[in-house]
Structure formats: C-alpha cells, structure tokens
Design a protein around this motif. Structure first.
Motif, mmCIF file in Angstrom:
data_model
loop_
_atom_site.group_PDB
_atom_site.id
_atom_site.type_symbol
_atom_site.label_atom_id
_atom_site.label_comp_id
_atom_site.label_asym_id
_atom_site.label_seq_id
_atom_site.Cartn_x
_atom_site.Cartn_y
_atom_site.Cartn_z
ATOM 1 N N ILE A 1 13.597 -5.346 45.784
ATOM 2 C CA ILE A 1 12.491 -5.178 44.811
ATOM 3 C C ILE A 1 11.737 -6.696 44.880
ATOM 4 N N PHE A 2 12.623 -7.672 44.604
ATOM 5 C CA PHE A 2 12.094 -9.065 44.537
ATOM 6 C C PHE A 2 11.308 -9.434 45.884
ATOM 7 N N VAL A 3 11.749 -9.204 47.032
ATOM 8 C CA VAL A 3 11.062 -9.480 48.123
ATOM 9 C C VAL A 3 9.677 -8.650 48.427
ATOM 10 N N PHE A 4 9.613 -7.698 47.689
ATOM 11 C CA PHE A 4 8.424 -6.747 47.710
ATOM 12 C C PHE A 4 7.455 -7.199 46.773
ATOM 13 N N LEU A 5 7.853 -7.544 45.607
ATOM 14 C CA LEU A 5 6.833 -8.195 44.603
ATOM 15 C C LEU A 5 6.334 -9.570 44.965
ATOM 16 N N MET A 6 7.415 -10.465 45.528
ATOM 17 C CA MET A 6 6.617 -11.834 46.028
ATOM 18 C C MET A 6 5.758 -11.619 47.021
ATOM 19 N N ILE A 7 5.785 -10.812 47.788
ATOM 20 C CA ILE A 7 4.646 -10.279 48.901
ATOM 21 C C ILE A 7 3.468 -9.985 48.542
ATOM 22 N N PHE A 8 3.452 -8.885 47.666
ATOM 23 C CA PHE A 8 2.352 -7.956 47.478
ATOM 24 C C PHE A 8 1.743 -7.928 45.977
ATOM 25 N N PRO A 9 1.753 -9.178 45.232
ATOM 26 C CA PRO A 9 1.300 -8.776 44.090
ATOM 27 C C PRO A 9 -0.196 -8.780 43.786
ATOM 28 N N GLU A 10 -0.983 -9.334 44.699
ATOM 29 C CA GLU A 10 -2.304 -9.169 44.887
ATOM 30 C C GLU A 10 -2.846 -7.805 44.950
ATOM 31 N N PHE B 1 -4.970 -1.724 39.450
ATOM 32 C CA PHE B 1 -4.970 -1.619 38.011
ATOM 33 C C PHE B 1 -6.644 -2.041 37.713
ATOM 34 N N THR B 2 -6.930 -2.711 38.120
ATOM 35 C CA THR B 2 -8.310 -3.290 37.884
ATOM 36 C C THR B 2 -9.347 -4.106 38.827
ATOM 37 N N LYS B 3 -10.540 -3.852 38.636
ATOM 38 C CA LYS B 3 -11.357 -4.575 39.513
ATOM 39 C C LYS B 3 -12.065 -5.931 38.821
ATOM 40 N N ASP B 4 -11.402 -6.303 37.716
ATOM 41 C CA ASP B 4 -11.782 -7.283 36.976
ATOM 42 C C ASP B 4 -11.428 -8.647 37.579
ATOM 43 N N ALA B 5 -12.427 -9.435 37.915
ATOM 44 C CA ALA B 5 -12.233 -10.652 38.739
ATOM 45 C C ALA B 5 -11.338 -11.645 38.119
ATOM 46 N N GLU B 6 -11.382 -11.898 36.834
ATOM 47 C CA GLU B 6 -10.607 -12.674 36.110
ATOM 48 C C GLU B 6 -9.113 -12.306 36.074
ATOM 49 N N VAL B 7 -8.995 -11.115 35.765
ATOM 50 C CA VAL B 7 -7.730 -10.522 35.733
ATOM 51 C C VAL B 7 -6.968 -10.569 37.262
ATOM 52 N N LEU B 8 -7.725 -10.198 38.419
ATOM 53 C CA LEU B 8 -7.302 -9.986 39.467
ATOM 54 C C LEU B 8 -7.008 -11.605 40.059
ATOM 55 N N LYS B 9 -7.306 -12.613 39.145
ATOM 56 C CA LYS B 9 -7.142 -14.007 39.684
ATOM 57 C C LYS B 9 -5.949 -14.625 38.994
ATOM 58 N N GLU B 10 -5.573 -14.138 37.775
ATOM 59 C CA GLU B 10 -4.549 -14.488 37.013
ATOM 60 C C GLU B 10 -3.234 -13.548 37.198
ATOM 61 N N ALA B 11 -3.203 -12.411 37.457
ATOM 62 C CA ALA B 11 -2.135 -11.394 37.234
ATOM 63 C C ALA B 11 -1.182 -11.711 38.542
ATOM 64 N N PRO B 12 -1.560 -11.820 39.602
ATOM 65 C CA PRO B 12 -0.649 -11.918 40.719
ATOM 66 C C PRO B 12 0.229 -13.335 40.568
ATOM 67 N N SER B 13 -0.279 -14.228 40.130
ATOM 68 C CA SER B 13 0.584 -15.440 39.828
ATOM 69 C C SER B 13 1.745 -15.148 38.554
#
Length: 451
Positions: free
Chosen positions: A332-341, A347-359
């Motif tokens: 699970i760890f490997v998958f989530l580290m590679i594909f968070p974006e 979930f959303t197309k909101d640019a600000e959320v797309l910038k913050e959520a993956p990190s």
C-alpha cells in the motif's frame, strides 16, 4: 454454503484460519471504504469541493455515536468469543442480549442531544464559513439513521465472534452498494444536493440493519436469544463497558482529532486545507483495508483460543497476523507514494486542492509499513480481555502522541507541521506497542503454554 462452527477457530491451521477470517473482513471493509470513497467523489464532482469539507465536519459526530454501538459490539464480542471457547453458551446469549439493549438506549439519547445542539456542534467541529450550511443539512438527516448504524456495527462484530466472517462481509457489502445506487438517484437524477447525499447514507444504514436482523433470526446464527436476555446484567454490563471503552476511546480520539484538525487547518489554510485533509482521510479509511481486515480476522481467533487455553495458538496468531499485515502495508505504501496526484484528481478538479492534497497524502502515509504492529498489538490485549493495556495502546497513536504534535509542530513548520505529525506519531506508537506486546508474549503466553 458449508456449515461453519465457532469451534473451527480452535482447530484449523492458523495461517489458513487467519486468511479465512481476514479475507471476508478485508472485502467487507474494502467495499465499505469504496462506498465512502466513491460517495466523496460523487459529492465533490456533482455538488462541489466545499461539500466534501462539509461531510468531513459531520463524520466525527455521527461516527462517534455509531462507535458507541461498535464499542459495545467489540467489548461484548470479546466476551462471546471467550465464552464460546469455554463452551459457556448461557453467558454468550446473555451478553448478546445486553449488547442490543445498551446500544439502542445509549445511541438514541446521544442523537437527541446532537439534534438539540446542532448549531453549536457543527461550528465546533470546523463547520464555519461556507461549510456551515451544507454541513447542517447533511448532519440533521444522517443523525436520524445513526442508531440503526450503531446496531449494525454492534451486530457485525457479534457475527465475527461466532466465526461467520462471510456473513459479516455481506453485511458490509449490501448497504455499500445500496448507498452508491441511492447517491446516483438522489444526487444526480433528482438533484437533491446535500440532502440527497444524506438520505442515501441513511438509506444504506437501513439496508444493513435488515440483513443483520435476518442473519440472527435465521438458522445461520448460533445465538438464539429471547426476551429474558435483554434485561441488563450488571457484571456483564461492566465487562462489556470496560472492554468496549477501548474502542469507544479510539473513536472518541478520532472525533477529537477531526475537530482539532478541521479547526487548525481552517485557520492555517481555509477551506482548501480542510478539503485536502478530507481527501487524505478518505484514503486513510480506504487504502489500509487489508490491514484492518487482518486485525478484524485476528480478534476472534485470539479471543477464542485464549478462552480455550490454547496459548501456543494465540502466539502463532499474533506472529502470523503481524507478518501478513506488514507485507500488505508495504505494498500500500509504495502505491500511495507513487500515485497521490492521480488519486486526488478523482475527487476534485479544484486547482488549489490538487496542489496541496498529494503532498499531504504522502506525509499521512509515510509510516504505513510498520502500522500493523501497532494495530495487532492493541487488538491482542482487547481480544484477551485486558482492558487497561488495550486502552493505553489504542490511545497512543492518535491521542497521546498525535494530538500534542499537531499543536507543537505547526509553531515551527506551519501547515507542514500538521502533516508531519502523522508519521512521527505512527513511529512512536509502534515502538511502544512492540515493547509491550513482546513483554506480554514472553511473560504471559509462553509461561502459560509451558504449564
């Protein structure tokens, strides 16, 4: 379907038995988590990103009340597993009847309180600004169905205690699928907005309750109770309460964490940060479903064999569960580290959320590979009826370590400090749990097994 008996928990090979118990539990948790995940995707795309934050505000309140049922279920199910292991059917039946009475009475009282103080509770949990009104709409409707959800969560743990993991899986699958169908109908087709999302959720609780009621009334259940079992028995209530308090405390800490995180993140980054946390939180519920499944499968096996005084099997169950859990957590760890974006884009197309959520997601899951040790260690003490160590180990991760860290670290690192608190608390809690689990196995299980 072949007849399944609770006695299988004490006879079948541990590896095979754990898989047999954990796979249905994992599938049930997966379907339930997918339901929450897809529900969030539907809400985010069909209503808006603020609606995601609104649901995140309501979740800790409704989940806490529902967790009253789960805590009564887990506490009583530990007793039922050990009673069945010791061939004490009378105590198992009385315990189940007491669980039903306690769950119904307590959750209804909490719902009445929650509805009376609705305008105070929602802002306290971060429902401020544009989030308040959609959160209030969702909260009011969902709360009506929470007592039913509590009874479902209680009943599901008892089904597992009987050694019937497939039926427990079905109990989680039917309402999850139903919720998604109702989401499409109420949100997309009829355009009911937040009210539609709430009624879809409440409707799914009813579906779950109908299935669980059918199970206990059918020949599939070994627990055939009558009215005399519903009368509260003080010693049984005390034991249910002491063991169930562990689960309740864990959910209470989760609710407090949501409250604090929503408010801290709102102050630091507004609605965008609260939405990013909501997305990371949904993934936290979803992605770890195999590890939670292992933990759910572990509980009745450990409890039954401890009650049957088969201590070498208890030790083998601990070791096997941790091995399986750590392997799955690493994947699970490997998958989530590679594909968070890519995950965030669902979930959303909101640019600000797309910038913050993956990190944020990478930080939240940074210590995932070791989390199985903490989960299994805390679950072990609960399974064998040792309430105090179970409580302390359960509170370590999100209470004793995490909550202080989300106040301290932001003073030095700002919003980043909030996300850093996740892996640091996971690591500290795992180290402490590993120490106490090793000590318990060495001083208790090995000594008893040698006698």
């Amino acid at each position: 379907m072949a007849k399944v008996s609770s006695q299988d928990l004490g006879n079948q090979p541990i590896g095979k038995l754990l898989i047999k118990q954990a796979v249905p539990a994992s599938i049930g948790i997966l379907v339930m988590s997918l339901n929450i995940l897809v529900d969030t995707i539907f809400v985010g795309n069909w209503i808006g990103s603020t609606a995601i934050a609104a649901i995140n505000v309501v979740l800790p309140v409704s989940f806490f009340i529902a967790a009253l049922g789960m805590s009564i279920g887990v506490g009583g199910s530990s007793m039922i597993s050990r009673a069945l292991g010791a061939s004490n059917t009378t105590k198992a039946l009385k315990t189940f009847g007491n669980q039903i009475t306690l769950t119904a009475v307590i959750t209804i009282l909490f719902v009445v309180f929650g509805l009376l103080y609705i305008d105070d509770i929602i802002p306290a949990f971060g429902g401020k600004g544009a989030i308040f009104q959609p959160a209030k709409t969702y909260y009011r409707i969902v709360l009506y169905g929470v007592p039913i959800l509590a009874l479902c969560m209680m009943g599901n743990t008892v089904i597992r205690a009987e050694g019937k993991p497939k039926f427990a899986m079905y109990a989680m699958m039917f309402p999850s699928v139903g919720n998604l169908v109702l989401d499409i109908l109420f949100i997309k087709v009829f355009d009911f907005g937040m009210a539609g999302a709430a009624w879809a959720t409440t409707g799914s609780y009813v579906l779950c309750f109908v299935f669980i009621l059918w199970f206990f009334l059918s020949k599939n259940s070994e627990l055939k109770i009558n009215f005399k079992h519903f009368g509260l028995d003080l010693p049984i209530v005390k034991e249910i309460s002491s063991l169930g308090f562990v689960t309740l405390s864990r959910q209470a800490i989760v609710s407090v964490t949501y409250l604090l995180m929503n408010n801290i993140l709102f102050d630091l980054g507004g609605e965008t940060s609260v939405t990013a946390y909501a997305i990371a939180g949904r993934m936290l519920m979803f992605a770890l479903f195999p590890v939670y499944g292992i933990t759910q499968g572990f509980l009745p096996i450990a409890g039954f064999n401890y009650g049957a005084e088969k201590y070498s099997r208890v030790k083998a169950t601990i070791i096997t569960a941790i091995k399986y859990g750590m392997l799955l957590a690493a994947i699970i760890f490997v998958f989530l580290m590679i594909f968070p974006e890519d995950i965030t884009k669902f979930f959303t197309k909101d640019a600000e959320v797309l910038k913050e959520a993956p990190s944020a997601m990478r930080w939240v899951f940074a210590a995932t590979p070791i989390i199985a040790v903490q989960l299994i260690g805390a679950a072990y003490f609960q399974a064998i009826g040792k309430a105090i160590p179970a409580l302390l180990l359960t509170l370590l991760r999100q209470g004793i370590f995490f909550i202080p860290l989300i106040f301290i670290l932001p003073k030095f690192y700002g919003e980043l400090g909030v996300w850093m608190a996740f892996p640091i608390s996971d690591i500290l809690a795992t180290i402490v749990t590993a120490y106490f689990l090793y000590r318990e196995v060495k001083l208790n299980l090995l000594t008893k097994a040698a006698e």
